[in-house]
Design an enzyme around this catalytic site. Structure first.
Site, PDB file in Angstrom:
ATOM      1  N   ASP A   1     -10.659  -4.091   3.615  1.00  0.00           N
ATOM      2  CA  ASP A   1     -11.710  -3.483   2.800  1.00  0.00           C
ATOM      3  C   ASP A   1     -12.455  -2.362   3.496  1.00  0.00           C
ATOM      4  O   ASP A   1     -13.067  -1.522   2.850  1.00  0.00           O
ATOM      5  CB  ASP A   1     -12.730  -4.547   2.370  1.00  0.00           C
ATOM      6  CG  ASP A   1     -13.729  -4.853   3.475  1.00  0.00           C
ATOM      7  OD1 ASP A   1     -13.306  -4.980   4.636  1.00  0.00           O
ATOM      8  OD2 ASP A   1     -14.937  -4.949   3.167  1.00  0.00           O
TER       9      ASP A   1
ATOM     10  N   ASP B   1      -7.486  -8.696   6.688  1.00  0.00           N
ATOM     11  CA  ASP B   1      -8.686  -8.418   7.470  1.00  0.00           C
ATOM     12  C   ASP B   1      -9.657  -9.590   7.279  1.00  0.00           C
ATOM     13  O   ASP B   1      -9.514 -10.390   6.349  1.00  0.00           O
ATOM     14  CB  ASP B   1      -9.299  -7.101   6.986  1.00  0.00           C
ATOM     15  CG  ASP B   1     -10.587  -6.761   7.704  1.00  0.00           C
ATOM     16  OD1 ASP B   1     -10.604  -6.874   8.940  1.00  0.00           O
ATOM     17  OD2 ASP B   1     -11.565  -6.405   7.027  1.00  0.00           O
TER      18      ASP B   1
END
Length: 789
Positions: A675, A509
């Site tokens: 996250d 990400d």
């Protein structure tokens, strides 16, 4: 009803007498009237048990009474409320119906089997699956089949308890394992302490009365370990045997049983030392490993619960003449709902009227609130930071993005763990050990009589005890987990660590993973920054906080501002030193324009170690791909700055999961590092998911590992550690197998007596331990080479 021969044999001939018989279904003992029925006839304690047996018999499932591990629970009711209360039925795209619920009271694999078969026998049920690991049941029904109550009543009639899912998962299994582990650990430490005294007495001399006392105390301490703490291994081995499977639990059970029986014989009859210390420590270590694995799998269910609980329970539905406050799950597509500042969006939909800023990390993965206007999509769980909206409902309840994400996490917990090498070896190991012991006894009995034959057979069983084999994996994993923890990567289970060793690709990400997750000013003169900070200090917007923080860091005095007005999605205006100033977004990504003065450029900076970590991944043959929900103009420079060549922008949470799933369906295994709460589906789908420690609670719960130190270097270290741990595991398995082959051959030849065998066992375990300790040394060397190359 006439019982199958095996069940009839189990029920007849008991010590209870002909008039005291157990209930055929639940096992409750009861006194029968004279004359008692034939021994092969079924008897029931109540109408409920008779009804349950009739359901099983009517479905042609009499084999259940042969396969089950224990009697079924007594059928009963739970408070008189409808069983289907709180269980939602959703309509699938093809018109079929689906329902999911919990079933309590499942005690063995046969319970799952009979429950599935009874449900699948109903004409309305197209498919029924029940997870023994979690008790989660899923029914796929014919179109228009909306009445679950009769199906749930059939389950309850069997003695099990269907119910809607609760928010808090049960932890009774953890408590049971913890108690067993506590008893085994306490006993093992004390038995080993006393055994050391006995061993030292071999060299310095010890009174036989003291030695006998120590042996007796050791037996008293080890007996609860063998009979109670090790019971899960006996139960699992027996269940596997009933289904004609030889699992690793069988040689463990045989080894523990032989060691304990030999300890009893040695202590009470032969007056010599046994090896109860090895047995106690073996059980304690194996229970600790099982507890870690069980807890790791339950975290996924907790993540799904935490994610689902973020959905609002109520909505303000608009009518022609006003509005109603209604449950969110009662909304229908096409309804209109009102959402004001501070409220959560109750549905997925599209903005009809109004504007504002919505924090939609679920949709974009970005912490910065998104400006929305008529025509823009919004998702359930998003929070209105400011403004007012009227939203047309497009998806509610189980169809929302939030619900689909939660369901994806629930599905992950029901995936069975892959068998390890020890499980694959177990059937052959067990069969060969038993056959070898039997042939050894027969050969020595024919050649020398019963006494030598018994000693040789016991020696074979003792040296073949799978101490080294069963500890080969746990010890290597423990060394790997410790090495990873020292470098800032915390794994939830050893299984996840080993899976990381076979990764084919890495996806990461952007926000909070490759970058720090907070925008920073990267360009702008002091004069522009001074005026902007004077106005922005009245705002809580992340961009405003970044501008004020940069002015503070440069030591710029911030002027006072008055008449400040912030308009959602447009910017902020006010008077700075009496001069009108407006701040708004520029044409370029990250550009902030201060009217009449200049502009600032903000970016979410890459982490300081990102480029180095990406380069190291490339040297491992795992060049990462960036998956982000951000705009391509933002993703491109971030990827370039970190040295990432492959990237995908504007990826929704389900897009990320689908991207990974597509490659895994082709046979690849992928690691995903993220996250945000929006990363939950991708973390759950990936072969291994790693969450940054600063991420959302749901991502931390569903991930297989958590980065506790800042940066991406722990991920690189984790890959190296996983590879070295797998290598050590395989080497340990080879060492343990070589030991067993040589030791068994010596025992068969009569060269090893039980006492010598007891000395060989810790040596084999020590060899495995040395192999595990080498993990840290090899990891340190490889990481040094990656850094310098």
């Amino acid at each position: 009803m006439t019982l199958p021969p095996q069940a009839a044999a189990a029920q007849s001939g008991t010590a209870l007498g002909p008039r005291i018989r157990p209930c055929t279904h639940c096992g409750l003992e009861m006194e029968l009237a004279d004359p008692p029925p034939p021994a092969t006839a079924a008897v029931y304690c109540c109408h409920g048990c008779e009804t349950a047996a009739a359901i099983i018999r009517g479905a042609g499932l009499e084999q259940y009474y042969v396969e089950r591990d224990r009697p079924a629970p007594r059928p009963g009711t739970k408070g008189g409320r409808p069983l289907a209360q709180g269980i939602a039925i959703e309509t699938l795209e093809d018109g079929k119906q689906r329902a999911r619920f919990q079933v309590d009271g499942l005690q063995c694999a046969a319970c799952v089997w009979v429950t599935e078969k009874v449900l699948q026998g109903d004409p309305a049920v197209l498919d029924a699956t029940v997870s023994y690991a979690t008790g989660r049941a899923e029914l796929v029904l014919q179109a228009g089949s909306n009445d679950l109550e009769p199906l749930l009543q059939r389950i309850q009639a069997l003695g099990y308890h269907p119910r809607a899912f609760e928010l808090a998962p049960a932890r009774s299994a953890d408590r049971d394992l913890l108690l067993r582990l506590g008893v085994a650990s306490f006993a093992a430490m004390n038995v080993m302490m006393l055994s050391v005294g006995v061993y030292l007495g071999w060299f310095s001399g010890m009174s036989e009365s003291y030695a006998a006392l120590f042996r007796t105390v050791n037996l008293a301490l080890a007996t609860p370990v063998a009979l109670w703490s090790a019971a899960p291994f006996y139960s699992a081995a027996w269940t596997a045997l009933r289904h004609r499977v030889l699992s690793m639990d069988l040689p463990i059970s045989i080894g523990v049983g032989v060691l304990w029986l030999h300890g009893v014989l040695s202590t009470l009859v032969l007056r010599q030392d046994g090896y109860l210390d090895s047995m106690s420590m073996l059980v304690a270590l194996l229970l600790a490993g099982r507890l870690v694995e069980q807890r790791g799998r339950r975290h996924t269910a907790e993540a799904a619960t935490a994610l689902a609980s973020t959905a609002p329970a109520w909505a303000r539905r608009l009518r022609v003449d006003g509005e109603d406050r209604v449950p969110a799950d009662s909304l229908l597509p096409g309804d209109r709902v009102a959402v004001a500042a501070g409220e959560e969006l109750p549905c997925d939909g599209r903005v009809l009227q109004g504007s504002g800023r919505v924090e939609m990390a679920l949709l974009t993965g970005e912490a910065e609130p998104a400006a929305v206007a008529p025509g823009d999509p919004v998702v359930a769980g998003g929070v209105m930071v400011d403004g007012n909206l009227i939203v047309e409902v497009e998806a509610v309840a189980g169809s929302t993005l939030l619900a689909r994400m939660a369901q994806g996490l629930r599905d992950a917990v029901d995936r069975p763990p892959a068998p390890d090498a020890a499980d694959r070896i177990a059937p052959w190991f067990t069969a060969l050990t038993l056959i070898t012991a039997a042939l050894t006894f027969a050969g020595w009995w024919w050649a020398a009589g019963t006494g030598p034959a018994l000693k040789a057979a016991v020696a074979v069983l003792v040296v073949a005890c799978p101490c080294a084999l069963s500890l080969a994996r746990p010890l290597a994993i423990a060394a790997g987990l410790g090495a990873a923890a020292r470098r800032g990567l915390l794994f939830r289970s050893g299984d996840a660590l080993l899976r990381l060793a076979d990764i084919d690709g890495v996806a990461v990400d952007k926000t909070g993973t490759v970058t720090g997750g907070v925008p920073e000013v990267i360009a702008g003169d002091d004069a522009t920054l001074r005026i902007a900070a004077g106005l922005e200090r009245h705002s809580i917007h992340p961009v405003a906080r970044a501008i004020v923080a940069e002015a503070t860091a440069r030591g710029i005095p911030v002027p006072a501002a008055t008449d400040v007005v912030e308009t959602a999605g447009q910017g902020i205006t006010g008077l700075v030193n009496g001069v009108p100033v407006s701040i708004f977004a520029g044409d370029s990504p990250g550009e902030v324009v201060v009217s009449g003065i200049g502009s600032l450029l903000l970016r979410d900076r890459t982490r300081p170690d990102a480029a180095q970590a990406v380069a190291a991944l490339g040297r491992l043959g795992l060049a990462p791909t960036l998956l982000t929900g951000d705009h391509p103009d933002v993703a491109a420079p971030i990827a370039a700055g970190a040295g990432i060549l492959s990237w995908q922008a504007r990826q929704r949470p389900d897009d990320k999961a689908a991207w990974i799933q597509q490659r895994q369906d082709a046979g690849q295994r992928w690691l995903f590092v993220g996250d945000g709460i929006n990363d939950g589906p991708a973390l759950g789908v990936a072969e291994v998911g790693i969450a940054m420690g600063s991420g959302s609670a749901s991502s931390l719960l569903v991930a297989d590992a958590v980065v506790a130190a800042p940066g991406l270097q722990p991920v690189v270290a984790g890959l190296v550690i996983a590879q070295e741990t797998l290598r050590a595991t395989r080497k340990n398995l080879r060492r343990s197998l070589i030991y067993n082959v040589l030791a068994v051959a010596a025992a068969v030849a009569g060269l090893v007596n039980p006492l010598v065998a007891a000395l060989l066992m810790p040596l084999s375990s020590a060899a495995v331990l040395v192999g595990a300790l080498a993990v840290e040394r090899r990891v340190r060397r490889r990481l040094a080479n990656l850094t310098t190359s």
